[in-house]
Design a protein around this motif. Structure first.
Motif, mmCIF file in Angstrom:
data_model
loop_
_atom_site.group_PDB
_atom_site.id
_atom_site.type_symbol
_atom_site.label_atom_id
_atom_site.label_comp_id
_atom_site.label_asym_id
_atom_site.label_seq_id
_atom_site.Cartn_x
_atom_site.Cartn_y
_atom_site.Cartn_z
ATOM 1 N N UNK A 1 0.820 -1.205 0.000
ATOM 2 C CA UNK A 1 0.000 0.000 0.000
ATOM 3 C C UNK A 1 0.855 1.257 0.000
ATOM 4 N N UNK A 2 0.304 2.310 -0.587
ATOM 5 C CA UNK A 2 0.972 3.601 -0.636
ATOM 6 C C UNK A 2 1.449 3.998 0.753
ATOM 7 N N UNK A 3 0.578 3.865 1.731
ATOM 8 C CA UNK A 3 0.920 4.282 3.105
ATOM 9 C C UNK A 3 2.071 3.457 3.681
ATOM 10 N N UNK A 4 2.162 2.185 3.320
ATOM 11 C CA UNK A 4 3.266 1.349 3.802
ATOM 12 C C UNK A 4 4.599 1.809 3.205
ATOM 13 N N UNK A 5 4.595 2.097 1.907
ATOM 14 C CA UNK A 5 5.819 2.598 1.276
ATOM 15 C C UNK A 5 6.196 3.954 1.883
ATOM 16 N N UNK A 6 5.217 4.813 2.058
ATOM 17 C CA UNK A 6 5.480 6.154 2.576
ATOM 18 C C UNK A 6 6.038 6.092 3.995
ATOM 19 N N UNK B 1 7.595 3.523 5.466
ATOM 20 C CA UNK B 1 8.900 2.866 5.478
ATOM 21 C C UNK B 1 10.011 3.784 4.978
ATOM 22 N N UNK B 2 9.723 4.528 3.912
ATOM 23 C CA UNK B 2 10.755 5.309 3.241
ATOM 24 C C UNK B 2 10.865 6.746 3.737
ATOM 25 N N UNK B 3 9.783 7.278 4.307
ATOM 26 C CA UNK B 3 9.794 8.678 4.701
ATOM 27 C C UNK B 3 9.853 9.617 3.501
ATOM 28 N N UNK B 4 9.390 9.154 2.382
ATOM 29 C CA UNK B 4 9.427 9.886 1.120
ATOM 30 C C UNK B 4 8.209 10.812 1.023
ATOM 31 N N UNK B 5 8.373 11.954 0.390
ATOM 32 C CA UNK B 5 7.257 12.867 0.165
ATOM 33 C C UNK B 5 6.192 12.168 -0.687
ATOM 34 N N UNK B 6 4.940 12.435 -0.387
ATOM 35 C CA UNK B 6 3.844 11.749 -1.073
ATOM 36 C C UNK B 6 3.852 11.989 -2.583
ATOM 37 N N UNK B 7 4.173 13.213 -3.006
ATOM 38 C CA UNK B 7 4.171 13.499 -4.446
ATOM 39 C C UNK B 7 5.288 12.734 -5.160
ATOM 40 N N UNK B 8 6.433 12.590 -4.513
ATOM 41 C CA UNK B 8 7.537 11.837 -5.120
ATOM 42 C C UNK B 8 7.189 10.357 -5.166
ATOM 43 N N UNK B 9 6.626 9.844 -4.080
ATOM 44 C CA UNK B 9 6.222 8.436 -4.055
ATOM 45 C C UNK B 9 5.190 8.151 -5.143
ATOM 46 N N UNK B 10 4.197 9.023 -5.272
ATOM 47 C CA UNK B 10 3.168 8.827 -6.297
ATOM 48 C C UNK B 10 3.799 8.800 -7.688
ATOM 49 N N UNK B 11 4.741 9.705 -7.936
ATOM 50 C CA UNK B 11 5.403 9.747 -9.247
ATOM 51 C C UNK B 11 6.217 8.484 -9.496
ATOM 52 N N UNK C 1 -0.034 -2.228 -4.626
ATOM 53 C CA UNK C 1 0.985 -2.354 -5.663
ATOM 54 C C UNK C 1 1.672 -3.697 -5.494
ATOM 55 N N UNK C 2 1.682 -4.467 -6.574
ATOM 56 C CA UNK C 2 2.223 -5.817 -6.537
ATOM 57 C C UNK C 2 3.315 -5.930 -7.606
ATOM 58 N N UNK C 3 4.399 -6.611 -7.266
ATOM 59 C CA UNK C 3 5.455 -6.849 -8.242
ATOM 60 C C UNK C 3 4.928 -7.734 -9.363
ATOM 61 N N UNK C 4 5.248 -7.369 -10.586
ATOM 62 C CA UNK C 4 4.925 -8.187 -11.753
ATOM 63 C C UNK C 4 6.073 -9.176 -11.969
ATOM 64 N N UNK C 5 5.961 -10.004 -12.980
ATOM 65 C CA UNK C 5 7.087 -10.884 -13.330
ATOM 66 C C UNK C 5 8.333 -10.054 -13.612
#
Length: 171
Positions: free
Chosen positions: A39-44, A46-56, A81-85
């Protein structure tokens, strides 16, 4: 902001790979996806990344076919968000970066996270580059066939057109 140089038509596989995963955030997003973040919130978080940068970055990874966005499995309004092959194929890259970092970025005895085999609980074996015959290969043992070399033999790229002239670079 300075425009990012793109390598979409570059004949070098490393340059084209950099288009997709060549910034720190993209690689860390892929790392977190391997660790189970969806999820977006999990990545955000974990990384402490700005939301606009994460979205991009998520959008770029989706467009490149590394991640697939989908409605959340439990029907909530957010996306997962799921990893593809193609994304899962980056696992050796992440392991190689991790192992390089363990060797080059920590003082002896300095604590760091470890990647373990779930079956045994032990660290993974070190990655090695090997020739077709199974022998270890070091950089002096390799050569890059440039596009100009392939053109001389009549080989072309996937588009059927010869690639542009290679810049002077080692790899």
């Amino acid at each position: 902001m300075v425009a990012r140089i793109r390598f979409d038509d570059d004949p070098c596989p490393v340059a084209r790979s950099v288009n997709v995963i060549g910034d720190r955030w993209s690689l860390l997003i892929v790392r977190d996806a391997f660790d189970g973040s969806r999820r977006f919130s999990e990545f955000q978080r974990s990384l402490g990344i700005a939301k606009n940068i994460l979205a991009a970055r998520l959008r770029t990874l989706e467009e490149a076919g590394v991640l697939r966005g989908a409605p959340a499995s439990e029907g909530a309004s957010h996306r997962e968000y799921v990893l593809t092959d193609r994304g899962r194929a980056l696992f050796p890259v992440i392991v190689a970066l991790r192992q390089w970092g363990e060797d080059q970025c920590f003082a002896p005895g300095e604590p760091h996270s470890r990647l373990l085999d779930r079956r045994t609980g032990r660290p993974l074996r070190r990655l090695e580059v090997k020739a077709a015959d199974g022998q270890p290969v070091a950089p002096p043992d390799t050569a890059v066939e440039k596009v100009e070399d392939a053109e001389k033999t009549g080989k072309t790229g996937k588009s059927g057109k010869p690639g542009r002239q290679s810049r002077q670079r080692k790899r």
